[in-house]
Write a protein that holds these residues in place. Structure first.
Motif, PDB file in Angstrom:
ATOM      1  N   LEU A  36      -2.332 -10.043  -0.501  1.00 51.78           N
ATOM      2  CA  LEU A  36      -1.873  -9.664  -1.805  1.00 51.78           C
ATOM      3  C   LEU A  36      -0.427  -9.151  -2.142  1.00 51.78           C
ATOM      4  O   LEU A  36      -0.001  -9.538  -3.005  1.00 51.78           O
ATOM      5  CB  LEU A  36      -2.942  -8.375  -2.070  1.00 51.78           C
ATOM      6  N   VAL A  37       0.031  -8.663  -1.205  1.00 50.72           N
ATOM      7  CA  VAL A  37       1.381  -8.259  -1.037  1.00 50.72           C
ATOM      8  C   VAL A  37       2.148  -9.332  -1.145  1.00 50.72           C
ATOM      9  O   VAL A  37       3.222  -9.585  -1.709  1.00 50.72           O
ATOM     10  CB  VAL A  37       1.744  -7.160   0.093  1.00 50.72           C
ATOM     11  N   ASP A  38       2.128 -10.275  -0.058  1.00 49.36           N
ATOM     12  CA  ASP A  38       2.717 -11.744   0.036  1.00 49.36           C
ATOM     13  C   ASP A  38       2.490 -12.463  -1.154  1.00 49.36           C
ATOM     14  O   ASP A  38       3.557 -13.179  -1.794  1.00 49.36           O
ATOM     15  CB  ASP A  38       2.215 -12.682   1.101  1.00 49.36           C
ATOM     16  N   GLU A  39       1.327 -12.405  -1.860  1.00 50.81           N
ATOM     17  CA  GLU A  39       1.203 -13.146  -3.347  1.00 50.81           C
ATOM     18  C   GLU A  39       1.865 -12.358  -4.445  1.00 50.81           C
ATOM     19  O   GLU A  39       1.696 -12.855  -5.538  1.00 50.81           O
ATOM     20  CB  GLU A  39      -0.292 -13.383  -3.292  1.00 50.81           C
ATOM     21  N   GLU A  40       2.409 -11.230  -4.050  1.00 44.86           N
ATOM     22  CA  GLU A  40       3.115 -10.366  -5.116  1.00 44.86           C
ATOM     23  C   GLU A  40       2.187  -9.833  -6.017  1.00 44.86           C
ATOM     24  O   GLU A  40       2.474  -9.678  -7.236  1.00 44.86           O
ATOM     25  CB  GLU A  40       4.092 -11.045  -5.817  1.00 44.86           C
ATOM     26  N   GLY A  41       0.805  -9.757  -5.623  1.00 45.06           N
ATOM     27  CA  GLY A  41      -0.362  -9.291  -6.663  1.00 45.06           C
ATOM     28  C   GLY A  41      -0.027  -7.746  -6.614  1.00 45.06           C
ATOM     29  O   GLY A  41      -0.505  -7.081  -7.424  1.00 45.06           O
ATOM     30  N   VAL A  42       0.475  -7.195  -5.584  1.00 44.79           N
ATOM     31  CA  VAL A  42       0.608  -5.600  -5.575  1.00 44.79           C
ATOM     32  C   VAL A  42       2.209  -5.478  -4.657  1.00 44.79           C
ATOM     33  O   VAL A  42       2.755  -6.265  -3.992  1.00 44.79           O
ATOM     34  CB  VAL A  42      -0.374  -4.863  -4.784  1.00 44.79           C
ATOM     35  N   HIS A  51       4.789  -0.008 -10.719  1.00 43.22           N
ATOM     36  CA  HIS A  51       6.045   0.020  -9.987  1.00 43.22           C
ATOM     37  C   HIS A  51       7.315  -0.455 -10.788  1.00 43.22           C
ATOM     38  O   HIS A  51       8.349   0.336 -10.866  1.00 43.22           O
ATOM     39  CB  HIS A  51       6.031  -1.059  -8.876  1.00 43.22           C
ATOM     40  N   ARG A  52       7.217  -1.325 -11.512  1.00 43.48           N
ATOM     41  CA  ARG A  52       8.457  -1.719 -12.482  1.00 43.48           C
ATOM     42  C   ARG A  52       8.699  -0.737 -13.457  1.00 43.48           C
ATOM     43  O   ARG A  52       9.963  -0.520 -13.692  1.00 43.48           O
ATOM     44  CB  ARG A  52       7.970  -3.021 -13.363  1.00 43.48           C
ATOM     45  N   ASP A  70       7.088  10.029   5.262  1.00 41.48           N
ATOM     46  CA  ASP A  70       6.776   9.079   4.151  1.00 41.48           C
ATOM     47  C   ASP A  70       5.448   8.630   3.967  1.00 41.48           C
ATOM     48  O   ASP A  70       4.887   8.453   4.985  1.00 41.48           O
ATOM     49  CB  ASP A  70       7.818   7.815   4.259  1.00 41.48           C
ATOM     50  N   ASP A  71       5.110   8.235   2.662  1.00 38.86           N
ATOM     51  CA  ASP A  71       3.688   7.486   2.271  1.00 38.86           C
ATOM     52  C   ASP A  71       4.199   6.106   2.243  1.00 38.86           C
ATOM     53  O   ASP A  71       5.382   5.619   1.676  1.00 38.86           O
ATOM     54  CB  ASP A  71       3.452   8.139   1.002  1.00 38.86           C
ATOM     55  N   VAL A  72       3.218   5.214   2.847  1.00 36.35           N
ATOM     56  CA  VAL A  72       3.358   3.907   2.600  1.00 36.35           C
ATOM     57  C   VAL A  72       2.627   3.625   0.997  1.00 36.35           C
ATOM     58  O   VAL A  72       1.314   3.788   0.878  1.00 36.35           O
ATOM     59  CB  VAL A  72       2.584   3.072   3.503  1.00 36.35           C
ATOM     60  N   ALA A  73       3.219   3.464   0.034  1.00 36.92           N
ATOM     61  CA  ALA A  73       2.656   3.496  -1.380  1.00 36.92           C
ATOM     62  C   ALA A  73       2.325   1.986  -1.597  1.00 36.92           C
ATOM     63  O   ALA A  73       3.035   1.192  -1.516  1.00 36.92           O
ATOM     64  CB  ALA A  73       3.662   4.089  -2.545  1.00 36.92           C
ATOM     65  N   ALA A 131       6.177   8.665  -8.016  1.00 35.75           N
ATOM     66  CA  ALA A 131       7.390   8.945  -7.310  1.00 35.75           C
ATOM     67  C   ALA A 131       8.616   9.183  -8.194  1.00 35.75           C
ATOM     68  O   ALA A 131       9.910   8.890  -7.971  1.00 35.75           O
ATOM     69  CB  ALA A 131       7.641   7.800  -6.221  1.00 35.75           C
ATOM     70  N   LEU A 132       8.361   9.262  -9.540  1.00 39.00           N
ATOM     71  CA  LEU A 132       9.504   9.264 -10.486  1.00 39.00           C
ATOM     72  C   LEU A 132      10.469  10.455 -10.338  1.00 39.00           C
ATOM     73  O   LEU A 132      11.699  10.263 -10.364  1.00 39.00           O
ATOM     74  CB  LEU A 132       8.766   9.696 -12.016  1.00 39.00           C
TER      75      LEU A 132
END
Length: 737
Positions: free
Chosen positions: A266-272, A295-296, A285-288, A730-731
């Motif tokens: 999913l990350v590779d396909e840019e789904g998330v 995110h945008r 750190d958190d891996v978010a 994370a704002l």
């Protein structure tokens, strides 16, 4: 005693006359049907959700006997069939099932064509013009409605086989048209993202029925995206990777390894999006994992706020070198009141800083400070734009300042699809933008708003940070007020003498400080003590429908709002809405009504919208918008709602799952709204929900009167329990960096 053992395998054909009970969650329905053999109507119970009065239905099931209600037919499944008698056809056509045909026209059509009426509509619709007073325009509409009904029925037959209710079948058909069956068969998980009202679980049931393997990557990826989507519904902008994986494994019941592999895909396909952000423990750190839009929006909002703050441009330069003593003396003369020192600070900040936040509880003078800021800005010919997240809050802001205020959605002129007419390419023509009730502005809306501000515009966000955060994802106000962010702010803490006379205000502050509210000897704050949950629900209805109107002369529908911690249970929003509707808007012979799922809509009903719909009204109708049903046309199959913003909005009958009754709403839903009187049932059955900011938010919605109904134990639990953990956002970190 239970129901006696029924015998199985029977078929019953009948016309559905009326539905007496329907449970939306389970589909369980109790109805009365006419078998056409004379005698009394027959009671049928079971899986009938979606069938409408007037339809002829063929039910498969079994006969049984109930000790209290007598002989009943237990329905396992049903199909609709076309009626064959003149009486059946007249009932069928006159029931409002075919758009454009009501009872009067049905009589005319059947009188003219008799038993052939349905065949004519089906095969020779042009002949309808033979019917007196039926023109070519209406004839065409009826033919089109019949064709659509037929196509939907085909899709329904297929979908019923895979466990989908009729109302969802209509939505699927409207989304995919003649590709419906193909999409359901080959890409069932698309339904969860494309069709409102279908979540992952429904799509998963369909996928299983059409043979998609339990461990297929299609299913696991859809499950991961569903888990993230559910978390945004709980207010999170992202989930830590480990929590996402654990939650998805629990939902999907598959191996952890398969979930990890599909997440990487999913990350590779840019789904998330995967990104490192500071965790709760600042050392680690958190891996978010984010859904892309969130995110945008977070990156965009932080960047735009920083640019506003640092901009060399200033659309209110007059205040950079103003003589404040003189300006405040002028203001004092103008308003007839002296500002407290912290209010003065807020006024200066709003007029000199490009971005500022003002927060504080009830009775601390937020409203008067806003009015003072607007007075000074307009005295210097500044263009001031006022907005709030809800219609009620915008109205209040307008009354307070004497200037027009609108909802944020209307201000930005949101268009179908959710894009705004105003953005960075076409910014708002404003020198100062003031947003009230900012605690309920979520991440996506805040980003749209800030995107529409030109360099040099001043933005003032006003709200109570101790209230519940926004219904949507993020906690923007809290993040802006976080330590070390560059956004200047003022917190008003002084409760003014006039407000100290109010039990509503003093108790709100007691609750916020973790103290039990005073409930004796006050004329605007009461507690009716009752421990039994069912009794709490019944007493709440009596208080709303009879006791408060009798004692205070308050209109129960317009001026009293019941606010509940949760939807479920005998004192939850679902049960109370049924009881309150029965007490305040009961069925009457000449009052039109429409059943949809487990609800009945009537003219006069208080309702609320439960999804953002950008295609409705002038600029969309949004989750939480409240209104009153003002019209119901069974022939045209439409219902009309007059919203809090005084806009008439039409709904097709097939869209009624976007509305729910609002005699009682959850406290979360009431944010940004104020009511003359608030009644709050609080019971131990809502134990998990009972938190301080929940009760505080409920109490601060009232202008004049608060009535708590329920147990002192439950109130004590709410007061003692400080809000549970922060949302994943994370704002604040992005603003600091």
């Amino acid at each position: 005693m239970g129901t006696s053992e029924p015998f199985r395998g029977a078929v019953l054909e009948a016309v559905l006359e009326r539905i007496t009970y329907a449970n939306e969650d389970t589909g369980y329905t109790v109805a009365r049907v006419d078998t056409g053999r004379g005698g009394d109507l027959v009671t049928v119970v079971g899986a009938l959700l979606g069938a409408q009065p007037g339809e002829s239905i063929r039910m498969r099931g079994r006969w049984g006997s109930h000790p209290q209600y007598g002989k009943q037919f237990h329905v396992d499944d049903y199909t609709t069939v076309l009626p064959a008698t003149v009486q059946g056809i007249r009932r069928y056509l006159g029931s409002g099932l075919i758009k454009g045909i009501g009872p009067v026209l049905a009589d005319r059509i059947v009188e003219h064509f008799g038993v052939d009426a349905l065949d004519v509509i089906e095969q020779q619709p042009q002949r309808l013009i033979e019917v007196p007073k039926l023109g070519p325009k209406r004839t065409k509409l009826i033919a089109a409605a019949w064709e659509e009904q037929k196509a939907i029925k085909e899709v329904m037959v297929f979908l019923q086989g895979v466990g989908v209710s009729t109302s969802l079948a209509v939505r699927i058909y409207k989304q995919y048209d003649d590709k419906s069956i193909d999409v359901v068969r080959t890409e069932p998980y698309r339904l969860a993202s494309d069709v409102w009202g279908i979540g992952f679980r429904t799509a998963d049931t369909i996928a299983k029925a059409v043979g998609i393997p339990h461990d297929s990557p299609q299913r696991i990826k859809a499950g991961l995206q569903f888990t993230l989507s559910e978390s945004t519904g709980d207010g999170h902008c992202y989930l830590p990777e480990q929590r996402l994986i654990a939650d998805a494994v629990k939902i999907l019941q598959v191996d952890t390894g398969a979930v990890i592999d599909c997440l990487a895909e999913l990350v590779d396909e840019e789904g998330v999006v995967r990104e490192l952000v500071p965790g709760e423990d600042s050392e680690v750190d958190d891996v978010a994992i984010y859904l892309v839009p969130f995110h945008r929006a977070e990156i965009s909002l932080a960047g735009r706020l920083a640019r506003l703050l640092e901009s060399g441009a200033d659309r209110m330069p007059a205040f950079a070198g103003v003589d404040w003593d003189r300006a405040l003396a002028w203001l004092r003369k103008r308003t007839g009141a002296q500002l407290a020192p912290e209010q003065e600070q807020a006024v200066r900040l709003a007029l000199t800083s490009k971005v500022a936040v003002m927060t504080g509880g009830p009775g601390c003078g937020k409203s008067f400070t806003v009015r003072s800021i607007v007075e000074l800005a307009t005295a210097k010919q500044a263009k001031v734009v006022l907005a709030a997240p809800t219609g009620r809050a915008a109205k209040r802001l307008s009354e307070l300042t004497g200037h027009e205020a609108s909802t944020v959605h209307r201000l930005l002129e949101l268009k179908p699809g959710g894009d705004a007419a105003y953005d960075s390419d076409r910014p708002l023509d404003a020198d100062l933008v003031v947003v009230d009730e900012a605690s309920m502005v979520d991440l996506l809306l805040a980003n749209k708003l800030v995107k529409a501000l030109a360099p040099g515009t001043h933005l003032l966000l006003v709200g109570d940070v101790d209230q519940l955060p926004s219904v949507g994802a993020g906690e923007v106000l809290r993040d802006l007020l976080a330590q070390d962010t560059p956004v200047p702010h003022v917190r008003l803490t002084h409760i003014f003498r006039q407000a100290q006379q109010s039990g509503v205000v003093t108790n709100a502050h007691r609750i916020n400080a973790g103290e039990h509210p005073h409930t004796k000897g006050l004329d605007d704050f009461f507690l009716f003590s009752v421990d039994d949950v069912e009794q709490t629900g019944l007493l709440t209805v009596d208080i709303v429908a009879n006791r408060i109107p009798r004692k205070f002369g308050i209109d129960p529908r317009r001026d009293i709002q019941v606010l509940v911690p949760t939807h479920r249970g005998p004192a939850g929003a679902g049960a109370l809405n049924s009881l309150l509707q029965e007490a305040l808007t009961p069925a009457k012979p000449n009052l039109p009504e429409r059943r949809f799922g487990g609800r009945v809509f009537r003219v006069g009903d208080k309702v609320t919208q439960i999804r953002n719909n950008y295609d409705k009204g002038a600029n969309g109708v949004f989750n939480g918008t409240m209104g009153v049903v003002t019209g119901l046309d069974t022939e045209e199959q439409t219902l009309t709602v007059r919203t809090d913003e005084d806009e008439e909005v039409g709904y097709e009958f097939s869209e009624l799952d976007e509305l729910t009754h609002a005699y009682a709403v959850t406290i979360h839903r009431s944010q940004g709204s104020e009511y003359p009187c608030v009644v709050v049932p609080i019971t131990t059955s809502a134990w998990m929900m009972l938190q301080r900011n929940l009760l505080y938010t409920a109490v601060t919605r009232a202008k004049k009167l608060v009535v708590l109904v329920g147990s002192a134990k439950a109130i004590g639990q709410a007061v003692r329990t400080a809000s549970t953990g922060r949302r994943y956002t994370a704002l604040d970190h992005r603003l600091r960096s």
